[in-house]
Design an enzyme around this catalytic site. Sequence first.
Site, PDB file in Angstrom:
ATOM      1  CG  ASP A  53       5.542   4.851  -1.470  1.00 24.07           C
ATOM      2  OD1 ASP A  53       5.945   4.254  -0.454  1.00 24.07           O
ATOM      3  OD2 ASP A  53       4.959   5.948  -1.435  1.00 24.07           O
TER       4      ASP A  53
ATOM      5  CE1 TYR B 178      -3.043   5.146   0.069  1.00 23.35           C
ATOM      6  CE2 TYR B 178      -4.545   3.463  -0.728  1.00 23.35           C
ATOM      7  CZ  TYR B 178      -4.310   4.750  -0.296  1.00 23.35           C
ATOM      8  OH  TYR B 178      -5.360   5.648  -0.266  1.00 23.35           O
TER       9      TYR B 178
ATOM     10  CG  HIS C 278      -2.136   6.344   4.735  1.00 23.90           C
ATOM     11  ND1 HIS C 278      -2.109   7.720   4.847  1.00 23.90           N
ATOM     12  CD2 HIS C 278      -1.796   6.072   3.449  1.00 23.90           C
ATOM     13  CE1 HIS C 278      -1.756   8.255   3.687  1.00 23.90           C
ATOM     14  NE2 HIS C 278      -1.558   7.274   2.818  1.00 23.90           N
TER      15      HIS C 278
ATOM     16  NE  ARG D 121     -11.093   6.502  -3.552  1.00 30.44           N
ATOM     17  CZ  ARG D 121      -9.788   6.611  -3.362  1.00 30.44           C
ATOM     18  NH1 ARG D 121      -9.074   7.397  -4.141  1.00 30.44           N
ATOM     19  NH2 ARG D 121      -9.178   5.944  -2.406  1.00 30.44           N
TER      20      ARG D 121
ATOM     21  CD  GLU E 282       2.329   9.942   1.709  1.00 25.73           C
ATOM     22  OE1 GLU E 282       2.983   9.014   1.183  1.00 25.73           O
ATOM     23  OE2 GLU E 282       1.123  10.161   1.463  1.00 25.73           O
TER      24      GLU E 282
ATOM     25  CD  GLU F  53       5.837   6.034   2.502  1.00 20.00           C
ATOM     26  OE1 GLU F  53       6.460   5.066   1.998  1.00 20.00           O
ATOM     27  OE2 GLU F  53       5.114   6.802   1.838  1.00 20.00           O
TER      28      GLU F  53
ATOM     29  CG  ASP G  11       6.340   9.350  -0.667  1.00 22.61           C
ATOM     30  OD1 ASP G  11       7.116   9.784  -1.525  1.00 22.61           O
ATOM     31  OD2 ASP G  11       5.212   8.878  -0.935  1.00 22.61           O
TER      32      ASP G  11
ATOM     33  NE  ARG H 268      -0.792  14.443   1.245  1.00 21.93           N
ATOM     34  CZ  ARG H 268      -0.409  13.179   1.258  1.00 21.93           C
ATOM     35  NH1 ARG H 268      -0.619  12.382   0.214  1.00 21.93           N
ATOM     36  NH2 ARG H 268       0.226  12.686   2.295  1.00 21.93           N
TER      37      ARG H 268
ATOM     38  CD  GLN I  44      -0.983  12.186  -3.918  1.00 22.29           C
ATOM     39  OE1 GLN I  44      -0.448  12.878  -3.039  1.00 22.29           O
ATOM     40  NE2 GLN I  44      -1.340  10.930  -3.718  1.00 22.29           N
TER      41      GLN I  44
ATOM     42  CE1 TYR J  45      -7.047  11.437  -7.471  1.00 23.18           C
ATOM     43  CE2 TYR J  45      -6.474   9.128  -7.244  1.00 23.18           C
ATOM     44  CZ  TYR J  45      -7.375  10.156  -7.085  1.00 23.18           C
ATOM     45  OH  TYR J  45      -8.596   9.903  -6.521  1.00 23.18           O
TER      46      TYR J  45
ATOM     47  CE  LYS K 246       2.433  10.264  -2.925  1.00 30.05           C
ATOM     48  NZ  LYS K 246       2.399  10.062  -1.466  1.00 30.05           N
TER      49      LYS K 246
ATOM     50  CB  THR L 110      11.573  10.053  -1.764  1.00 34.66           C
ATOM     51  OG1 THR L 110      10.548  10.207  -2.756  1.00 34.66           O
ATOM     52  CG2 THR L 110      11.160   9.031  -0.731  1.00 34.66           C
TER      53      THR L 110
ATOM     54  CB  THR M 249       1.261   7.405   5.046  1.00 35.15           C
ATOM     55  OG1 THR M 249       1.671   8.176   3.944  1.00 35.15           O
ATOM     56  CG2 THR M 249       1.182   8.262   6.293  1.00 35.15           C
TER      57      THR M 249
ATOM     58  CD  GLU N 276      -3.432   9.611   7.100  1.00 33.10           C
ATOM     59  OE1 GLU N 276      -3.957   8.633   7.639  1.00 33.10           O
ATOM     60  OE2 GLU N 276      -2.224   9.632   6.757  1.00 33.10           O
TER      61      GLU N 276
END
Lengths: 398, 398
Positions: A123, A125, A130, A139, A196, A198, A230, A234, A237, A241, A250, A254, A340, A354
């Site tokens: 997968d 990114y 996104h 962050r 997500e 995708e 996907d 959250r 994760q 992560y 995840k 899927t 995504t 988002e």
Amino acid sequence: VSEATWASVPDGSPFGPAVLPYGCFSLDRQPRRVGVRIGDHVLDLAGLARDGLLGVFPAAQAAFAAPGLDVLMASGPDAWRATRERVAALLADGRERARVEPHLHPLGDAELHLPFAVADYADFYASLHHATNLGRLLRPGEEPLPPNWRHLPVGYHGRAGTVVVSGTEIVRPRGQYLPAGARAPEYGPSRRLDVELELGFVIGVPSRLGTPVAVADALEHVFGVVLLNDWSARDLQAWEYRPLGPFLGKSFATSIAAWVTPLAALERLRVPAPAQEPAPLGYLREDPWALDVDLEVELNGDVVARTSARNLYWSPAQMIAHLTANGASLRTGDLLGSGTISGPERGERGSLVELSWGGEEPISLPGGQTRAFLEDGDAVVLRGTALAEVAGRVVPAA
Amino acid sequence: VSEATWASVPDGSPFGPAVLPYGCFSLDRQPRRVGVRIGDHVLDLAGLARDGLLGVFPAAQAAFAAPGLDVLMASGPDAWRATRERVAALLADGRERARVEPHLHPLGDAELHLPFAVADYADFYASLHHATNLGRLLRPGEEPLPPNWRHLPVGYHGRAGTVVVSGTEIVRPRGQYLPAGARAPEYGPSRRLDVELELGFVIGVPSRLGTPVAVADALEHVFGVVLLNDWSARDLQAWEYRPLGPFLGKSFATSIAAWVTPLAALERLRVPAPAQEPAPLGYLREDPWALDVDLEVELNGDVVARTSARNLYWSPAQMIAHLTANGASLRTGDLLGSGTISGPERGERGSLVELSWGGEEPISLPGGQTRAFLEDGDAVVLRGTALAEVAGRVVPAA
């Protein structure tokens, strides 16, 4: 391929004779086999081949009688082209109707299965908006894009064994999360279950271990494209992560569409894309392009996001060139998720984290409800131009 | 099982009748089939079954004639136990010798293959000393263990399609890395190619999607154990791994032994382990235990590290309970890597990046050479009690 057909295609159906997606179906508990969707019918390719109407490549009869697309996928671009042209011709030529029509079945009579055996699921990114949104949310105060992002298609491996076909119920996952302000984690049903939006690129032709696939050759390996959801927890994760990336947040499920749209059917949607800045290293360099596939996310019957696959910064050819740059091989059935897909505007975001900005700004639904994340019973459908939908409903944690 | 046998087992061979690891072999380009290793011979189980000597479970004949262990692995603990007991009995009972001996072949006559089809490959990070060392090296000045580390077995998914059998040459991977002090990456052969000394736990019995496997039931799913070398390109990994974890720094190759040691053969090495602090959440809780498997890393014929699987903080039962806690299913052929196994002392580190402390303190080899990372031509062999070696030699980038 021809736009004409004697077959019935309802007004507005995306599945006219220029699309012809492949799937795996069964009737009345008979063995699984390969079919093509036309309008609201499935055309039984195994039956056509048995009747001598589809001898388009040496392994054709076995390929279409197989319980999935795997043999067809491995047979390569010439076989794909020959099949597609012959099916379109059979559906266009009224003189063939009497021989072909017995192999057309209403979609409602068919059970649809996972269309192919997923080999490895990687997968990416690859959407700039996104990745920027997630960076800001996860962050805050730091530069949102990691330093590597514009130099390579960032990606990771997901769990191939939990890829499920559209329509499969999604059991809300349990797992560890760190409640706000807590010092120790708790274990329980995810409170931040998300979608997500995708694209999934499906590999047909394998490559050799130790030999990278050049970006210019990459699309020769791609059999087709599916919509992919996907599903993401959250809260799981966010806790798990660092430092090795997403895992249980995840891996519970899927979803992919039941029908794989051939790459050839999307060729007309190929558009030039803006230049990448900075220019990528040589092994990733090509004339920038994207697929102008319109996409939408539907939640309980209402569209909550609309965007386009034009918003992918990295192309599927670049993803393949990167994935194999270290000598890793491709196998038939490899599934490459785009990550995504989000656009620059608020209504173009392909995930709830988002759309609701980390849950801080829940979205309003027309019935007066709001959503930050998915609730039990919620039904999500992803749609896209010339692609079959991928649908799933959330059921409570076991 | 019995320690007695009429078969020839060289002095010091780890492959006496109490071990009996399974593999997939072929002779003279004949079809692949299942065998058991005894001393320096392979016992052809397909041949025994064909001669009516191994009808130990209903699917036995097909399972042993299969081109890998997959059918045997899926057949479950009763079938595994029956097979193991019957094979040991045939090798112990001198009256069976005349019927069994024609199915014994010198190892040198056999070609060994990947023993099973790898479904999903998940790799953990379960050694406290390894995780602490890597934290110090990669994030100097920060707390070395991430906050989640003592609460869950941190892991990620690797690439199943590039798992290769012992003896396969390892092509030095190319990829992107950020040279020291540079602002933009370069693309070229990895300069920091490394090994990782790991155990691999091989799943036999699948589990249902949506239903977690309890920690107490987890070992019922484990068919056996292999040594695993998770080759790693540290320079590629360091540049790519934020925020989604390792990808191309690992995906070029993962080597496993040609022989899978049954979990039952390691039962005698099971030892109590220190209590975990803090106590894990309920779904991970069990009486602490580990496998006292002695391990070593050999580089160009010299042992450069010795440690033990006792140094794993998380048990394989906990890895399985965690992996499935969110409802993710197990499949026959899933491979769970332990992560690099390192002990507290310098000579107990299971990777070169730890042994050479990030390349700053190259190790000295007896011939007068030094190594920070692997050079072209280097040969690495991992060994462990009651396990078959995993070997690989580095060849130059293509």
